[in-house]
Write a protein that holds these residues in place. Structure first.
Motif, PDB file in Angstrom:
ATOM      1  N   PRO A  46       0.796  -1.233   0.000  1.00 27.38           N
ATOM      2  CA  PRO A  46       0.000   0.000   0.000  1.00 27.38           C
ATOM      3  C   PRO A  46       0.829   1.283   0.000  1.00 27.38           C
ATOM      4  N   TRP A  47       1.931   1.311   0.767  1.00 30.90           N
ATOM      5  CA  TRP A  47       2.746   2.523   0.831  1.00 30.90           C
ATOM      6  C   TRP A  47       3.460   2.776  -0.499  1.00 30.90           C
ATOM      7  N   THR A  49       2.584   1.652  -3.433  1.00 32.12           N
ATOM      8  CA  THR A  49       1.570   1.975  -4.436  1.00 32.12           C
ATOM      9  C   THR A  49       1.202   3.455  -4.377  1.00 32.12           C
ATOM     10  N   ALA A  50       0.929   3.942  -3.169  1.00 26.28           N
ATOM     11  CA  ALA A  50       0.517   5.344  -3.001  1.00 26.28           C
ATOM     12  C   ALA A  50       1.615   6.305  -3.418  1.00 26.28           C
ATOM     13  N   SER A 297      -3.765   3.072   0.799  1.00 23.17           N
ATOM     14  CA  SER A 297      -3.009   3.811  -0.220  1.00 23.17           C
ATOM     15  C   SER A 297      -3.667   5.148  -0.521  1.00 23.17           C
TER      16      SER A 297
END
Length: 520
Positions: A46-47, A49-50, A297
């Motif tokens: 998630p990190w 991706t964001a 994200s």
């Protein structure tokens, strides 16, 4: 060479070394398959991706282009552009991200946007795939060129050296590590670069406010310029041969401010529509390992985006207050972040902060080059020209194409007077109008047809060129950002053509329902 420049070089060399190390770290995995090279095997957290989505999205224009707009003509245009981008970012993460991740997986496990659109409509003759790939090649060549312009301006300003040489050297560096590490290297380095950009913007903003004597002093001085702090107006520098004139007392001269009408505000806000069609952002949605992590994200991305856009706009405002006559052309005004960084901090620290510009540029250009390369190698070469090509042949063609596109982008970037904001705005409109409407309709309207998709993509992409080159120069009501009319026309064409043609096959409609009701 002075001691200051030596420290700049040391700071940036360390940064560049870290990026290259990331590239080599992922080189082996990238070479295992085209799936790993082009989309990282759908393994992003998630990190990453964001941060990778936002860093690759914002590019060098966030640290140079947007502050330059605020420095040159005040708050109005920069503010409404930033608001449009913020709203577009939020809506894209909220309504597109999870549905696209699911649909791209269900529809033949697509790993590129052209693949997804072609699979979505179950094409035998790859017309959608070809159109999508060609538009990506054209607009990403322009986009990559804007990044190379940023690198050239940064290094030529810092070291007072030849722009073209610096631009080519910077471009070669980007090509090297993208060539080696592919999508995984790009995403991992984008995570690091997103952090560097965030810190750089925040530091320059905070120190700038302090140097200017506080927020109240900034506004008190800035409002002396006609229209400079007007949300519904634009300051107008008094120029002669493109150079802003200066009074005998050394103050930059401005003409009467012009007003922003409702249509212009809508036009500027329409920057946000571009997000629905940005392949480099959409691909990050497709690459996350667990779709349920997209909510996390989204929160990370929105915070990063809001703070960064706010900082970029106000750095331009503060820069005009502190250095009112330092940058007297529209092109040179995009160097205000560099000027403030070099004057505010010790050279070594300034070098690290200005690596933020390099970070922004790298994080975008690697995405652009990689996606453009995949558009040819995966979609045209493998999808149309040589359908029996092995995975290794496609991977080889990806890297060859990447080099060729880089050469084209470098040729486009040879003009050192290019305004980054202008170059980016054209490519942004191109992607937004070509892909944005059809992505939304593909994800959320079961009745959309293949003919509607083809007509919508062509009408959107062509309108961008026609409006920018032929209609917008007419002025008046026609002087609006080409993304807005092109997006609207594309949507109308998709709906009209879809309703005038036979409904999609039962197979396509059942797959749509499967995605709609998909459970993780």
């Amino acid at each position: 060479m002075g001691a200051d420049k030596v420290q700049y070089i040391i700071a940036m060399t360390v940064y560049i070394g870290a990026v290259i190390a990331i590239g080599f770290n992922y080189a082996k995995r990238a070479s295992e398959s085209t799936d790993n090279y082009l989309i990282g095997g759908r393994s992003l957290g998630p990190w990453v991706t964001a941060m990778a989505a936002e860093a690759s999205d914002m590019s060098g224009w966030l640290l140079m282009g947007l502050p330059g707009v605020a420095y040159w003509c005040g708050l109005g245009e920069a503010f409404w552009t930033a608001i449009g981008l913020f709203i577009g970012t939020y809506l894209n993460w909220l309504i597109v991200a999870k549905r696209l991740r699911t649909y791209s997986h269900v529809a033949g496990d697509a790993i590129t946007i052209p693949d997804f659109l072609s699979n979505r409509f179950k094409e035998n003759k790859k017309i959608i795939l070809t159109i999508a790939a060609l538009f990506i090649l054209v607009f990403f060549s322009v986009y990559a060129a804007s990044c190379f312009v940023t690198v050239g301006k940064l290094f030529s300003t810092l070291f007072n050296t030849n722009y073209k040489l610096m631009m080519v050297l910077g471009a070669l560096f980007v090509v090297l590590y993208t060539f080696i590490g592919g999508f995984l290297a790009e995403s991992a380095s984008d995570f690091m670069q997103g952090i560097v950009m965030f810190i750089a913007l925040s530091l320059v903003l905070i120190v700038g406010v302090t140097k200017a004597g506080g927020i109240s002093e900034v506004f008190e001085n800035a409002k002396q310029i006609p229209g400079f702090l007007d949300f519904f107006g634009v300051a107008q520098p008094q120029v002669l041969d493109g150079i802003q004139q200066v009074s005998e007392a050394g103050n930059p001269l401005f003409e009467a401010a012009t007003k922003y009408g409702p249509l212009v505000i809508i036009s500027t806000l329409s920057w946000g529509l571009g997000y629905f069609g940005m392949p480099h952002v959409l691909l990050k949605f497709m690459a996350i390992e667990n779709p349920n992590d997209l909510k996390t994200s989204r929160r990370i991305a929105i915070i990063w985006c809001g703070v960064s856009l706010f900082a970029a706009v106000f750095i331009g405002i503060i820069g005009r207050v502190l250095y009112p006559n330092a940058l007297l052309t529209k092109s040179s005004s995009e160097g205000i972040f560099v000027l403030m960084s070099s004057n505010f901090f010790l050279p070594l620290i300034a070098g690290i902060i200005m690596a933020g510009i390099l970070a922004a540029t790298i994080s975008s250009s690697d995405s652009y080059l990689l996606i453009a390369a995949s558009a040819f190698s995966k979609n045209i070469y493998h999808g149309i020209i040589k359908k029996d090509a092995s995975d290794k042949q496609v991977l080889y063609m990806s890297r060859v194409t990447l080099i060729l596109i880089s050469i084209i982008a470098m040729i486009i970037a040879m003009d050192e007077n290019s305004v980054i904001f202008t170059v980016v705005s054209f490519a942004w409109a191109g992607f937004g109008a070509t892909f944005g409407p059809i992505i939304l309709f593909s994800l959320f309207w079961k009745r959309v047809t293949r003919a509607g998709a083809i007509a919508g993509m062509l009408s959107g992409g062509v309108t961008v060129f026609v409006w920018n080159l032929l209609i917008r120069p007419l002025g008046g009501y026609f002087d609006i950002y080409e993304l807005f009319p092109a997006f609207v026309i594309s949507c109308l064409v998709i709906v009209i053509v879809s309703l005038c043609t036979l409904p999609p096959s039962q197979e396509i409609q059942e797959e749509f329902e499967q995605v709609k009701n998909y459970k993780y």
